[in-house]
Design a protein around this motif. Structure first.
Motif, PDB file in Angstrom:
ATOM      1  N   GLU A   6       0.901  -1.050  -0.049  1.00 32.44           N
ATOM      2  CA  GLU A   6       0.005  -0.023   0.188  1.00 32.44           C
ATOM      3  C   GLU A   6       0.970   1.165  -0.133  1.00 32.44           C
ATOM      4  N   SER A   7       0.250   2.309  -0.333  1.00 33.11           N
ATOM      5  CA  SER A   7       1.023   3.748  -0.260  1.00 33.11           C
ATOM      6  C   SER A   7      -0.028   4.795  -0.447  1.00 33.11           C
ATOM      7  N   GLY A   8       0.133   5.797  -0.275  1.00 33.90           N
ATOM      8  CA  GLY A   8      -0.577   7.105  -0.265  1.00 33.90           C
ATOM      9  C   GLY A   8      -1.123   7.645   0.996  1.00 33.90           C
ATOM     10  N   GLY A   9      -0.750   6.900   2.243  1.00 32.33           N
ATOM     11  CA  GLY A   9      -1.355   7.450   3.501  1.00 32.33           C
ATOM     12  C   GLY A   9      -0.722   8.544   3.802  1.00 32.33           C
ATOM     13  N   GLY A  10      -1.124   9.467   4.824  1.00 30.31           N
ATOM     14  CA  GLY A  10      -0.499  10.557   5.217  1.00 30.31           C
ATOM     15  C   GLY A  10      -1.511  11.357   6.379  1.00 30.31           C
ATOM     16  N   LEU A  11      -1.008  12.381   6.433  1.00 26.23           N
ATOM     17  CA  LEU A  11      -1.673  13.444   7.565  1.00 26.23           C
ATOM     18  C   LEU A  11      -2.465  14.684   6.590  1.00 26.23           C
ATOM     19  N   VAL A  12      -3.736  14.671   6.886  1.00 27.14           N
ATOM     20  CA  VAL A  12      -4.431  15.605   6.117  1.00 27.14           C
ATOM     21  C   VAL A  12      -5.392  16.347   7.251  1.00 27.14           C
ATOM     22  N   GLN A  13      -5.995  17.353   6.736  1.00 23.04           N
ATOM     23  CA  GLN A  13      -7.004  18.132   7.810  1.00 23.04           C
ATOM     24  C   GLN A  13      -8.187  17.535   7.144  1.00 23.04           C
ATOM     25  N   ALA A  14      -9.421  17.587   7.961  1.00 20.60           N
ATOM     26  CA  ALA A  14     -10.698  17.376   7.789  1.00 20.60           C
ATOM     27  C   ALA A  14     -11.271  18.056   6.474  1.00 20.60           C
ATOM     28  N   GLY A  15     -12.038  17.502   5.618  1.00 22.44           N
ATOM     29  CA  GLY A  15     -12.420  17.973   4.573  1.00 22.44           C
ATOM     30  C   GLY A  15     -11.507  17.865   3.188  1.00 22.44           C
ATOM     31  N   GLU A  16     -10.238  17.271   3.315  1.00 21.12           N
ATOM     32  CA  GLU A  16      -9.405  17.161   2.431  1.00 21.12           C
ATOM     33  C   GLU A  16      -9.606  15.680   1.760  1.00 21.12           C
ATOM     34  N   SER A  17      -8.448  15.467   0.808  1.00 19.76           N
ATOM     35  CA  SER A  17      -8.601  14.149   0.033  1.00 19.76           C
ATOM     36  C   SER A  17      -7.337  13.377   0.198  1.00 19.76           C
ATOM     37  N   LEU A  18      -7.312  12.043  -0.152  1.00 15.36           N
ATOM     38  CA  LEU A  18      -6.331  11.250  -0.052  1.00 15.36           C
ATOM     39  C   LEU A  18      -6.665  10.211  -1.150  1.00 15.36           C
ATOM     40  N   LYS A  19      -5.766   9.517  -1.658  1.00 17.08           N
ATOM     41  CA  LYS A  19      -5.719   8.165  -2.813  1.00 17.08           C
ATOM     42  C   LYS A  19      -4.867   7.534  -2.215  1.00 17.08           C
ATOM     43  N   LEU A  20      -5.453   6.160  -1.836  1.00 18.47           N
ATOM     44  CA  LEU A  20      -4.707   5.036  -1.433  1.00 18.47           C
ATOM     45  C   LEU A  20      -4.265   4.079  -2.773  1.00 18.47           C
ATOM     46  N   SER A  21      -3.102   3.600  -2.780  1.00 20.44           N
ATOM     47  CA  SER A  21      -2.873   2.538  -3.845  1.00 20.44           C
ATOM     48  C   SER A  21      -2.333   1.318  -3.397  1.00 20.44           C
ATOM     49  N   CYS A  22      -2.767   0.193  -3.830  1.00 18.97           N
ATOM     50  CA  CYS A  22      -2.170  -1.067  -3.705  1.00 18.97           C
ATOM     51  C   CYS A  22      -1.694  -1.911  -4.755  1.00 18.97           C
ATOM     52  N   THR A  23      -0.681  -2.224  -4.941  1.00 19.70           N
ATOM     53  CA  THR A  23       0.072  -2.934  -5.853  1.00 19.70           C
ATOM     54  C   THR A  23       0.228  -4.410  -5.345  1.00 19.70           C
ATOM     55  N   ILE A  24      -0.300  -5.146  -6.182  1.00 16.95           N
ATOM     56  CA  ILE A  24      -0.491  -6.810  -6.229  1.00 16.95           C
ATOM     57  C   ILE A  24       0.601  -7.483  -6.872  1.00 16.95           C
ATOM     58  N   SER A  25       1.651  -8.277  -6.466  1.00 17.58           N
ATOM     59  CA  SER A  25       2.600  -8.983  -7.014  1.00 17.58           C
ATOM     60  C   SER A  25       2.295 -10.109  -7.995  1.00 17.58           C
TER      61      SER A  25
END
Length: 116
Positions: A6-25
């Motif tokens: 997985e990748s794409g996590g982080g710290l954001v403020q309420a109301g903002e957006s994030l996109k997580l990715s998962c790469t499978i081998s």
């Protein structure tokens, strides 16, 4: 050996957006269902969203209308677009792949923290 990263996590403020990715081998078509789960401190791991090989999706009530799960079969990836994030979305998010024999593969998790 199947690995999910997985990748794409982080710290954001309420109301903002994030996109997580998962790469499978492995070939993503080996798996009946791909999903995202999350686990907050002191809580059990819960399903956030899942997508079948045919593209059918399921969402937890708490994220309906805000999160979108998708897959890129050519790249063997699964995504979780998270919009209008809330502090209660704070958790470690895990990618899951369920095989045709119902064996579950898990990623190592990515932290999502939403500040108010």
């Amino acid at each position: 050996q199947v690995r999910l990263v997985e990748s794409g996590g982080g710290l954001v403020q309420a109301g903002e957006s994030l996109k997580l990715s998962c790469t499978i081998s492995a070939d993503i078509f080996r798996f009946n269902v791909m999903g995202w789960y999350r686990q907050a401190p002191g809580s059990q791991r819960e399903l956030v969203a899942s997508i079948t090989r045919g593209g059918s999706t399921i969402y937890a009530d708490s994220v309906k209308g805000r999160f979108t799960i998708s897959r890129d079969n050519a790249e063997n990836r699964v995504y979780l677009q998270m919009n209008r994030l809330k502090p209660e979305d704070t958790a470690v998010y895990y990618c899951n792949a369920r095989s045709v024999t119902t064996y579950d593969y898990w990623g190592q998790g990515t932290q999502v923290t939403v500040s108010s």
